[in-house]
Write a protein that holds these residues in place. Structure first.
Motif, PDB file in Angstrom:
ATOM      1  N   SER A  56      13.690 -41.204   5.704  1.00 29.60           N
ATOM      2  CA  SER A  56      14.721 -40.230   5.345  1.00 29.60           C
ATOM      3  C   SER A  56      15.803 -40.885   4.498  1.00 29.60           C
ATOM      4  O   SER A  56      16.066 -42.089   4.615  1.00 29.60           O
ATOM      5  N   THR A  57      16.433 -40.087   3.655  1.00 29.08           N
ATOM      6  CA  THR A  57      17.556 -40.586   2.866  1.00 29.08           C
ATOM      7  C   THR A  57      18.762 -40.770   3.796  1.00 29.08           C
ATOM      8  O   THR A  57      18.773 -40.289   4.932  1.00 29.08           O
ATOM      9  N   ASP A  58      19.778 -41.458   3.298  1.00 33.43           N
ATOM     10  CA  ASP A  58      20.986 -41.672   4.098  1.00 33.43           C
ATOM     11  C   ASP A  58      21.617 -40.340   4.512  1.00 33.43           C
ATOM     12  O   ASP A  58      22.064 -40.186   5.644  1.00 33.43           O
ATOM     13  N   ASP A  59      21.652 -39.391   3.588  1.00 34.18           N
ATOM     14  CA  ASP A  59      22.222 -38.084   3.906  1.00 34.18           C
ATOM     15  C   ASP A  59      21.399 -37.360   4.971  1.00 34.18           C
ATOM     16  O   ASP A  59      21.943 -36.734   5.878  1.00 34.18           O
ATOM     17  N   GLU A  60      20.082 -37.437   4.868  1.00 41.83           N
ATOM     18  CA  GLU A  60      19.218 -36.804   5.859  1.00 41.83           C
ATOM     19  C   GLU A  60      19.390 -37.455   7.229  1.00 41.83           C
ATOM     20  O   GLU A  60      19.462 -36.760   8.248  1.00 41.83           O
ATOM     21  N   LEU A  61      19.478 -38.787   7.251  1.00 38.25           N
ATOM     22  CA  LEU A  61      19.674 -39.486   8.517  1.00 38.25           C
ATOM     23  C   LEU A  61      21.003 -39.101   9.155  1.00 38.25           C
ATOM     24  O   LEU A  61      21.089 -38.916  10.374  1.00 38.25           O
ATOM     25  N   LEU A  62      22.022 -38.972   8.347  1.00 36.95           N
ATOM     26  CA  LEU A  62      23.329 -38.575   8.853  1.00 36.95           C
ATOM     27  C   LEU A  62      23.261 -37.188   9.498  1.00 36.95           C
ATOM     28  O   LEU A  62      23.775 -36.968  10.604  1.00 36.95           O
ATOM     29  N   LEU A  63      22.597 -36.261   8.822  1.00 34.35           N
ATOM     30  CA  LEU A  63      22.448 -34.911   9.371  1.00 34.35           C
ATOM     31  C   LEU A  63      21.587 -34.899  10.638  1.00 34.35           C
ATOM     32  O   LEU A  63      21.890 -34.170  11.588  1.00 34.35           O
ATOM     33  N   GLU A  64      20.545 -35.701  10.658  1.00 32.67           N
ATOM     34  CA  GLU A  64      19.688 -35.769  11.844  1.00 32.67           C
ATOM     35  C   GLU A  64      20.448 -36.364  13.028  1.00 32.67           C
ATOM     36  O   GLU A  64      20.355 -35.871  14.156  1.00 32.67           O
ATOM     37  N   LYS A  65      21.223 -37.421  12.776  1.00 36.25           N
ATOM     38  CA  LYS A  65      22.035 -38.014  13.847  1.00 36.25           C
ATOM     39  C   LYS A  65      23.052 -36.998  14.356  1.00 36.25           C
ATOM     40  O   LYS A  65      23.287 -36.888  15.557  1.00 36.25           O
TER      41      LYS A  65
ATOM     42  N   HIS B 165       8.702 -37.626  10.616  1.00 30.35           N
ATOM     43  CA  HIS B 165       9.751 -36.696  11.031  1.00 30.35           C
ATOM     44  C   HIS B 165      10.527 -37.274  12.223  1.00 30.35           C
ATOM     45  O   HIS B 165       9.996 -38.058  12.990  1.00 30.35           O
ATOM     46  N   SER B 166      11.768 -36.873  12.331  1.00 29.44           N
ATOM     47  CA  SER B 166      12.579 -37.298  13.468  1.00 29.44           C
ATOM     48  C   SER B 166      12.211 -36.451  14.668  1.00 29.44           C
ATOM     49  O   SER B 166      11.866 -35.276  14.538  1.00 29.44           O
ATOM     50  N   ARG B 167      12.313 -37.070  15.859  1.00 28.64           N
ATOM     51  CA  ARG B 167      11.906 -36.341  17.057  1.00 28.64           C
ATOM     52  C   ARG B 167      12.519 -36.992  18.302  1.00 28.64           C
ATOM     53  O   ARG B 167      13.005 -38.114  18.250  1.00 28.64           O
ATOM     54  N   LEU B 168      12.462 -36.258  19.368  1.00 28.73           N
ATOM     55  CA  LEU B 168      12.838 -36.761  20.684  1.00 28.73           C
ATOM     56  C   LEU B 168      11.562 -36.884  21.493  1.00 28.73           C
ATOM     57  O   LEU B 168      10.825 -35.914  21.660  1.00 28.73           O
ATOM     58  N   GLN B 169      11.274 -38.087  21.958  1.00 32.66           N
ATOM     59  CA  GLN B 169      10.019 -38.308  22.682  1.00 32.66           C
ATOM     60  C   GLN B 169      10.283 -39.273  23.830  1.00 32.66           C
ATOM     61  O   GLN B 169      10.805 -40.377  23.612  1.00 32.66           O
ATOM     62  N   HIS B 170       9.977 -38.843  25.044  1.00 32.29           N
ATOM     63  CA  HIS B 170      10.168 -39.669  26.242  1.00 32.29           C
ATOM     64  C   HIS B 170      11.598 -40.216  26.324  1.00 32.29           C
ATOM     65  O   HIS B 170      11.815 -41.401  26.561  1.00 32.29           O
ATOM     66  N   ASP B 171      12.567 -39.350  26.110  1.00 31.51           N
ATOM     67  CA  ASP B 171      13.996 -39.690  26.201  1.00 31.51           C
ATOM     68  C   ASP B 171      14.451 -40.733  25.183  1.00 31.51           C
ATOM     69  O   ASP B 171      15.451 -41.413  25.387  1.00 31.51           O
TER      70      ASP B 171
END
Length: 108
Positions: free
Chosen positions: A47-56, A33-39
């Motif tokens: 993740s698929t390209d579409d998922e990465l785009l949405l996460e970004k 899973h995508s996350r924010l950890q220690h800045d």
């Protein structure tokens, strides 16, 4: 900034925009899973390209809201400093000498 200037309505002062900015490094990780950890933003490499785009986009939006909040905090700090003399004057038992009109503006 110049690229967007044609689309701005009521822009903030350039010096405030340049002072209030944030950058954040990112990396790809296979943790599930995508996350924010220690800045650091860790994007899921599975993740698929579409998922990465949405996460970004989600992280970008969060950062822009953080910058916007910081700008509002700066504006509030400046306002508080501009009226700080009022309670100090009252605390000393002095009378305030401002007009009613000036009382509703920040330029005293």
């Amino acid at each position: 900034m110049e690229l967007l200037s044609n689309y701005l309505t009521g822009p903030y002062a350039p010096n405030v925009v340049e002072w209030e900015n944030e950058t954040m490094p990112y990396a790809y990780a296979s943790s599930g899973h995508s996350r924010l950890q220690h800045d650091i933003i860790f994007l899921d490499s599975k993740s698929t390209d579409d998922e990465l785009l949405l996460e970004k986009y989600a992280f970008s939006d969060a950062m822009s809201l953080s910058v916007k909040l910081a700008m509002w905090e700066t504006a509030l700090d400046e306002y508080v400093k501009s009226v700080q003399w009022v309670p100090q004057t009252l605390k000393l038992g002095r009378t305030l000498k401002i007009s009613k009109k000036a009382g509703f503006t920040e330029n005293w």
